[in-house]
Design an enzyme around this catalytic site. Structure first.
Site, PDB file in Angstrom:
ATOM      1  N   SER A  79      -4.143  -4.277 -27.846  1.00 15.83           N
ATOM      2  CA  SER A  79      -4.048  -5.342 -28.598  1.00 15.83           C
ATOM      3  C   SER A  79      -3.002  -6.388 -27.943  1.00 15.83           C
ATOM      4  O   SER A  79      -2.949  -6.795 -26.906  1.00 15.83           O
ATOM      5  CB  SER A  79      -3.809  -5.351 -30.207  1.00 15.83           C
ATOM      6  OG  SER A  79      -3.763  -6.373 -30.887  1.00 15.83           O
TER       7      SER A  79
ATOM      8  N   ASP B   5     -15.066  -4.440 -32.981  1.00 13.47           N
ATOM      9  CA  ASP B   5     -13.736  -5.103 -32.666  1.00 13.47           C
ATOM     10  C   ASP B   5     -14.012  -6.590 -33.282  1.00 13.47           C
ATOM     11  O   ASP B   5     -14.519  -7.515 -32.652  1.00 13.47           O
ATOM     12  CB  ASP B   5     -13.337  -5.263 -31.419  1.00 13.47           C
ATOM     13  CG  ASP B   5     -11.845  -5.824 -31.459  1.00 13.47           C
ATOM     14  OD1 ASP B   5     -11.281  -6.428 -32.257  1.00 13.47           O
ATOM     15  OD2 ASP B   5     -11.107  -5.358 -30.334  1.00 13.47           O
TER      16      ASP B   5
ATOM     17  N   HIS C 296     -10.973  -2.437 -33.551  1.00 14.36           N
ATOM     18  CA  HIS C 296      -9.873  -2.788 -33.190  1.00 14.36           C
ATOM     19  C   HIS C 296      -8.796  -1.697 -33.060  1.00 14.36           C
ATOM     20  O   HIS C 296      -7.993  -1.935 -34.174  1.00 14.36           O
ATOM     21  CB  HIS C 296      -9.497  -4.128 -33.602  1.00 14.36           C
ATOM     22  CG  HIS C 296      -8.226  -4.833 -32.744  1.00 14.36           C
ATOM     23  ND1 HIS C 296      -8.390  -5.433 -31.617  1.00 14.36           N
ATOM     24  CD2 HIS C 296      -6.869  -4.996 -33.249  1.00 14.36           C
ATOM     25  CE1 HIS C 296      -7.134  -5.899 -31.277  1.00 14.36           C
ATOM     26  NE2 HIS C 296      -6.376  -5.559 -32.184  1.00 14.36           N
TER      27      HIS C 296
END
Length: 358
Positions: free
Chosen positions: A52, A145, A180
């Site tokens: 991320s 995600d 995610h």
């Protein structure tokens, strides 16, 4: 800035920087100094990865220091300096949210991003982009995600290809169901787990996929597969203070983690460095050492002579602009966040130097 733009900017920061959960209990372990480890390091095999915001950091660090960093793994991240590149002077926080995570403003403009990188190179703010032709790049985006959308990951793939990364040196993994998160083979939440707003999460999901192993194998041609189900030891807490300066400016924590395999101790054998960047809400002040212990790198480090550095952000250091403890990929530390001169970029480079005895 018009009133409407102010409202948009406020909304963007709210989405990026909602209040973080309370810190975990303070670490009681003694801190070491990186320079005291007296390691024997081959700097030519330095690699990085991240999840991320950490993926964005890994990507920008490798592009900026491509003369040193030979490979980068971007798990749920986007292309270099994505948030800074826009038309009409749109604030980086808005671009980050609406183009480099969601794609409400459209997918990242690869041609513009490449042109921006070349401008940074011309200004000598990053290393020569010709280094990218020999770089290895691992990209990952889960089908589930909803934070960093697939068009962003696709743009990342296109960006590296445009910079000359060879087909054989580019691995783009798309995993069904994966949300995610950083992905493991046995630790964490369910593969498709997406926390509700305010719900606690380590952002480490178990998809029965050894992501750390996939990265190590791809980066190092001589990688050996570990037999042990877990690492032989625990990561050590080290003092980040000499590298990060004023934490209210850099946004970094005063301590980080480093994993040193037994074979690397005291310079017994020549080892290499891998830097693993945590994501938002994954810093030690929020989840302790769980990323440093459970991401999976340390088990592979044991049999491949890899020293793993886990530098840390601290959400409390910049509570207004970065309470989620994200790495800076959208400018909260200053205009040069993605260049070699950026606070966090320079700090991590100094940490590598300390490990290598520079």
């Amino acid at each position: 800035m018009t009133i409407s733009n102010k409202a948009i900017l406020k909304t963007a920061f709210a989405a990026l920087l909602v209040l973080a959960p309370l810190p975990v209990a303070a670490q009681s372990a003694a801190q070491i100094r990186l320079s005291d480890l007296k390691l024997k390091i081959d700097p030519a095999q330095t690699t990085v990865s991240g999840i991320s915001s950490g993926a964005y950091m890994a990507g920008q660090f490798q592009v900026a220091y491509s003369g040193l960093v030979k490979a980068a793994g971007l798990v749920a991240g986007g292309p270099y300096d994505c948030a800074e590149v826009s038309t009409g002077g749109v604030a980086t926080a808005i671009v980050a949210l609406k183009r480099c995570m969601d794609v409400a403003m459209g997918a990242p403009d690869v041609d513009a991003l490449v042109a921006n990188a070349k401008a940074r190179e011309k200004a000598k703010e990053i290393d020569p982009l010709s280094n990218m032709a020999l770089s290895k790049i691992y990209l990952f985006n889960g089908d589930g995600d909803v934070t960093v959308k697939r068009p962003v990951a696709d743009a990342t793939d296109q960006f590296y290809r445009a910079l000359g990364v060879a087909e054989a040196n580019l691995s783009y993994v798309k995993l069904p169901k994966a949300a995610h998160a950083y992905i493991t083979d046995g630790y964490g939440a369910a593969c498709d787990f997406i926390p509700n707003e305010g719900e606690k999460s380590e952002y480490i999901n178990n998809c029965q996929y050894d992501q750390a192993g996939a990265i190590v194998r791809f980066f190092y041609a001589d990688a050996r597969t570990p037999n042990a189900p877990a690492a032989a030891r625990q990561p050590q807490l080290f003092n980040q203070a000499p590298f990060v300066g004023d934490t209210s400016r850099s946004g970094m924590a005063k301590t980080g983690y480093v994993y040193v395999p037994e074979a690397c101790e005291g310079g017994q054998q020549t080892c290499r460095i891998h830097v693993a960047f945590h994501g938002c809400q994954m810093a030690s002040n929020l989840i302790g050492d769980h990323f440093a212990v459970n991401a999976g790198y340390n088990r592979w480090a044991d049999v491949n002579n890899i020293v793993v550095l886990y530098p840390q952000i601290d959400g409390a250091a910049k509570p207004t602009s970065n309470p989620k403890a994200c790495w800076d990929w959208f400018g909260y530390t200053g205009y040069d966040f993605a260049r070699k001169s950026g606070f966090q970029m320079a700090a991590v480079r100094k940490m590598i130097g300390a490990l290598a005895g520079e």
